[in-house]
Design a protein around this motif. Structure first.
Motif, PDB file in Angstrom:
ATOM      1  N   TYR A 108      19.215  52.350  15.185  1.00  0.00           N
ATOM      2  CA  TYR A 108      20.126  52.217  14.045  1.00  0.00           C
ATOM      3  C   TYR A 108      21.204  51.166  14.336  1.00  0.00           C
ATOM      4  O   TYR A 108      21.498  50.322  13.492  1.00  0.00           O
ATOM      5  CB  TYR A 108      20.787  53.563  13.720  1.00  0.00           C
ATOM      6  CG  TYR A 108      21.970  53.407  12.804  1.00  0.00           C
ATOM      7  CD1 TYR A 108      21.794  53.266  11.435  1.00  0.00           C
ATOM      8  CD2 TYR A 108      23.265  53.346  13.319  1.00  0.00           C
ATOM      9  CE1 TYR A 108      22.886  53.083  10.588  1.00  0.00           C
ATOM     10  CE2 TYR A 108      24.353  53.164  12.489  1.00  0.00           C
ATOM     11  CZ  TYR A 108      24.157  53.030  11.128  1.00  0.00           C
ATOM     12  OH  TYR A 108      25.231  52.832  10.303  1.00  0.00           O
ATOM     13  N   GLU A 109      21.795  51.235  15.509  1.00  0.00           N
ATOM     14  CA  GLU A 109      22.887  50.317  15.857  1.00  0.00           C
ATOM     15  C   GLU A 109      22.424  48.866  15.842  1.00  0.00           C
ATOM     16  O   GLU A 109      23.127  47.987  15.338  1.00  0.00           O
ATOM     17  CB  GLU A 109      23.494  50.702  17.201  1.00  0.00           C
ATOM     18  CG  GLU A 109      24.261  52.009  17.120  1.00  0.00           C
ATOM     19  CD  GLU A 109      24.561  52.632  18.466  1.00  0.00           C
ATOM     20  OE1 GLU A 109      24.338  51.981  19.514  1.00  0.00           O
ATOM     21  OE2 GLU A 109      25.033  53.785  18.478  1.00  0.00           O
ATOM     22  N   SER A 110      21.243  48.598  16.376  1.00  0.00           N
ATOM     23  CA  SER A 110      20.743  47.220  16.374  1.00  0.00           C
ATOM     24  C   SER A 110      20.377  46.786  14.953  1.00  0.00           C
ATOM     25  O   SER A 110      20.616  45.630  14.570  1.00  0.00           O
ATOM     26  CB  SER A 110      19.572  47.045  17.344  1.00  0.00           C
ATOM     27  OG  SER A 110      18.488  47.858  16.988  1.00  0.00           O
ATOM     28  N   LEU A 111      19.822  47.695  14.160  1.00  0.00           N
ATOM     29  CA  LEU A 111      19.516  47.373  12.764  1.00  0.00           C
ATOM     30  C   LEU A 111      20.789  47.165  11.942  1.00  0.00           C
ATOM     31  O   LEU A 111      20.823  46.320  11.046  1.00  0.00           O
ATOM     32  CB  LEU A 111      18.643  48.457  12.133  1.00  0.00           C
ATOM     33  CG  LEU A 111      17.181  48.428  12.556  1.00  0.00           C
ATOM     34  CD1 LEU A 111      16.508  49.762  12.269  1.00  0.00           C
ATOM     35  CD2 LEU A 111      16.447  47.289  11.873  1.00  0.00           C
ATOM     36  N   PHE A 112      21.837  47.907  12.261  1.00  0.00           N
ATOM     37  CA  PHE A 112      23.123  47.718  11.591  1.00  0.00           C
ATOM     38  C   PHE A 112      23.626  46.292  11.839  1.00  0.00           C
ATOM     39  O   PHE A 112      24.027  45.593  10.908  1.00  0.00           O
ATOM     40  CB  PHE A 112      24.151  48.746  12.084  1.00  0.00           C
ATOM     41  CG  PHE A 112      25.499  48.560  11.464  1.00  0.00           C
ATOM     42  CD1 PHE A 112      25.804  49.143  10.245  1.00  0.00           C
ATOM     43  CD2 PHE A 112      26.474  47.798  12.097  1.00  0.00           C
ATOM     44  CE1 PHE A 112      27.056  48.957   9.658  1.00  0.00           C
ATOM     45  CE2 PHE A 112      27.718  47.610  11.522  1.00  0.00           C
ATOM     46  CZ  PHE A 112      28.008  48.194  10.302  1.00  0.00           C
ATOM     47  N   SER A 113      23.581  45.858  13.096  1.00  0.00           N
ATOM     48  CA  SER A 113      24.026  44.501  13.436  1.00  0.00           C
ATOM     49  C   SER A 113      23.184  43.453  12.730  1.00  0.00           C
ATOM     50  O   SER A 113      23.716  42.458  12.218  1.00  0.00           O
ATOM     51  CB  SER A 113      23.962  44.281  14.951  1.00  0.00           C
ATOM     52  OG  SER A 113      24.869  45.140  15.601  1.00  0.00           O
ATOM     53  N   LEU A 114      21.885  43.674  12.679  1.00  0.00           N
ATOM     54  CA  LEU A 114      20.990  42.727  11.999  1.00  0.00           C
ATOM     55  C   LEU A 114      21.285  42.688  10.502  1.00  0.00           C
ATOM     56  O   LEU A 114      21.379  41.610   9.903  1.00  0.00           O
ATOM     57  CB  LEU A 114      19.532  43.107  12.244  1.00  0.00           C
ATOM     58  CG  LEU A 114      18.484  42.281  11.487  1.00  0.00           C
ATOM     59  CD1 LEU A 114      18.584  40.799  11.829  1.00  0.00           C
ATOM     60  CD2 LEU A 114      17.091  42.802  11.779  1.00  0.00           C
ATOM     61  N   THR A 115      21.451  43.847   9.898  1.00  0.00           N
ATOM     62  CA  THR A 115      21.740  43.916   8.466  1.00  0.00           C
ATOM     63  C   THR A 115      23.027  43.166   8.148  1.00  0.00           C
ATOM     64  O   THR A 115      23.074  42.380   7.191  1.00  0.00           O
ATOM     65  CB  THR A 115      21.856  45.389   8.011  1.00  0.00           C
ATOM     66  OG1 THR A 115      20.632  46.058   8.301  1.00  0.00           O
ATOM     67  CG2 THR A 115      22.121  45.497   6.526  1.00  0.00           C
ATOM     68  N   GLU A 116      24.043  43.378   8.946  1.00  0.00           N
ATOM     69  CA  GLU A 116      25.321  42.697   8.710  1.00  0.00           C
ATOM     70  C   GLU A 116      25.195  41.189   8.924  1.00  0.00           C
ATOM     71  O   GLU A 116      25.825  40.400   8.211  1.00  0.00           O
ATOM     72  CB  GLU A 116      26.424  43.296   9.574  1.00  0.00           C
ATOM     73  CG  GLU A 116      26.779  44.715   9.176  1.00  0.00           C
ATOM     74  CD  GLU A 116      27.075  44.861   7.684  1.00  0.00           C
ATOM     75  OE1 GLU A 116      27.949  44.141   7.165  1.00  0.00           O
ATOM     76  OE2 GLU A 116      26.425  45.706   7.024  1.00  0.00           O
ATOM     77  N   ALA A 117      24.375  40.773   9.889  1.00  0.00           N
ATOM     78  CA  ALA A 117      24.177  39.339  10.133  1.00  0.00           C
ATOM     79  C   ALA A 117      23.464  38.677   8.954  1.00  0.00           C
ATOM     80  O   ALA A 117      23.678  37.486   8.692  1.00  0.00           O
ATOM     81  CB  ALA A 117      23.386  39.124  11.420  1.00  0.00           C
ATOM     82  N   LEU A 118      22.631  39.431   8.251  1.00  0.00           N
ATOM     83  CA  LEU A 118      21.874  38.886   7.124  1.00  0.00           C
ATOM     84  C   LEU A 118      22.593  39.029   5.789  1.00  0.00           C
ATOM     85  O   LEU A 118      22.280  38.302   4.842  1.00  0.00           O
ATOM     86  CB  LEU A 118      20.509  39.585   7.023  1.00  0.00           C
ATOM     87  CG  LEU A 118      19.520  39.293   8.133  1.00  0.00           C
ATOM     88  CD1 LEU A 118      18.355  40.260   8.066  1.00  0.00           C
ATOM     89  CD2 LEU A 118      19.045  37.851   8.063  1.00  0.00           C
ATOM     90  N   ARG A 119      23.541  39.944   5.709  1.00  0.00           N
ATOM     91  CA  ARG A 119      24.210  40.247   4.439  1.00  0.00           C
ATOM     92  C   ARG A 119      24.826  38.975   3.832  1.00  0.00           C
ATOM     93  O   ARG A 119      25.646  38.312   4.436  1.00  0.00           O
ATOM     94  CB  ARG A 119      25.293  41.303   4.639  1.00  0.00           C
ATOM     95  CG  ARG A 119      25.899  41.804   3.339  1.00  0.00           C
ATOM     96  CD  ARG A 119      26.963  42.862   3.578  1.00  0.00           C
ATOM     97  NE  ARG A 119      26.487  44.020   4.315  1.00  0.00           N
ATOM     98  CZ  ARG A 119      25.831  45.053   3.770  1.00  0.00           C
ATOM     99  NH1 ARG A 119      25.556  45.059   2.479  1.00  0.00           N
ATOM    100  NH2 ARG A 119      25.453  46.072   4.511  1.00  0.00           N
ATOM    101  N   GLY A 120      24.361  38.644   2.612  1.00  0.00           N
ATOM    102  CA  GLY A 120      24.916  37.520   1.872  1.00  0.00           C
ATOM    103  C   GLY A 120      24.561  36.139   2.404  1.00  0.00           C
ATOM    104  O   GLY A 120      25.119  35.149   1.951  1.00  0.00           O
ATOM    105  N   GLN A 121      23.647  36.081   3.354  1.00  0.00           N
ATOM    106  CA  GLN A 121      23.292  34.791   3.947  1.00  0.00           C
ATOM    107  C   GLN A 121      22.121  34.152   3.207  1.00  0.00           C
ATOM    108  O   GLN A 121      21.240  34.839   2.709  1.00  0.00           O
ATOM    109  CB  GLN A 121      22.921  34.963   5.425  1.00  0.00           C
ATOM    110  CG  GLN A 121      24.043  35.515   6.272  1.00  0.00           C
ATOM    111  CD  GLN A 121      25.254  34.605   6.285  1.00  0.00           C
ATOM    112  OE1 GLN A 121      25.140  33.406   6.490  1.00  0.00           O
ATOM    113  NE2 GLN A 121      26.419  35.189   6.029  1.00  0.00           N
TER     114      GLN A 121
END
Length: 121
Positions: A79-92
């Motif tokens: 979950y933690e690694s997916l959270f970081s990935l999701t935030e890195a992709l958000r709005g990009q």
């Protein structure tokens, strides 16, 4: 590896198995069934392809969905690694930042699958 050993291994890796079991009314067999099914989730492969093809919106959607399932199953390291990935992709508009985060997702998913591997039958 028996049921209790898998749950202990998941807990030692950082999963909050107690929380997940509480949501599933302490049904360990059902929890393990959900975990085994998640090891086969095709969205992980589709996420990798979307990142490779620079489809940021699709990659975000796959990562976000996987993050939700990992949260529901209390697979906290994933979950933690997916959270970081999701935030890195958000709005990009491209996947540059997401590709950098994906390595930790792939490593966490591999570790999860290793724990779940073995005598499933």
């Amino acid at each position: 590896m028996n049921m209790n050993t898998k749950l202990e291994a998941l807990k030692a890796w950082g999963c909050n198995t107690d929380s997940a079991l509480e949501r599933l009314l302490e049904d360990e067999e059902l929890y393990l069934e959900f975990l085994y099914e998640f090891t086969k989730e095709p969205s992980f492969d589709m996420l990798a392809v979307a990142l490779d093809e620079n489809r940021s919106k699709d990659a975000f959607e796959y990562a976000h969905m996987l993050k939700g399932v990992a949260a529901n199953l209390s697979i906290d390291p994933l979950y933690e690694s997916l959270f970081s990935l999701t935030e890195a992709l958000r709005g990009q508009s491209d996947c540059t930042a997401g590709k950098a985060e994906y390595e930790s997702v792939a490593a966490a998913f591999a570790a999860f699958k290793d724990i779940m591997a073995g005598d499933e039958a």
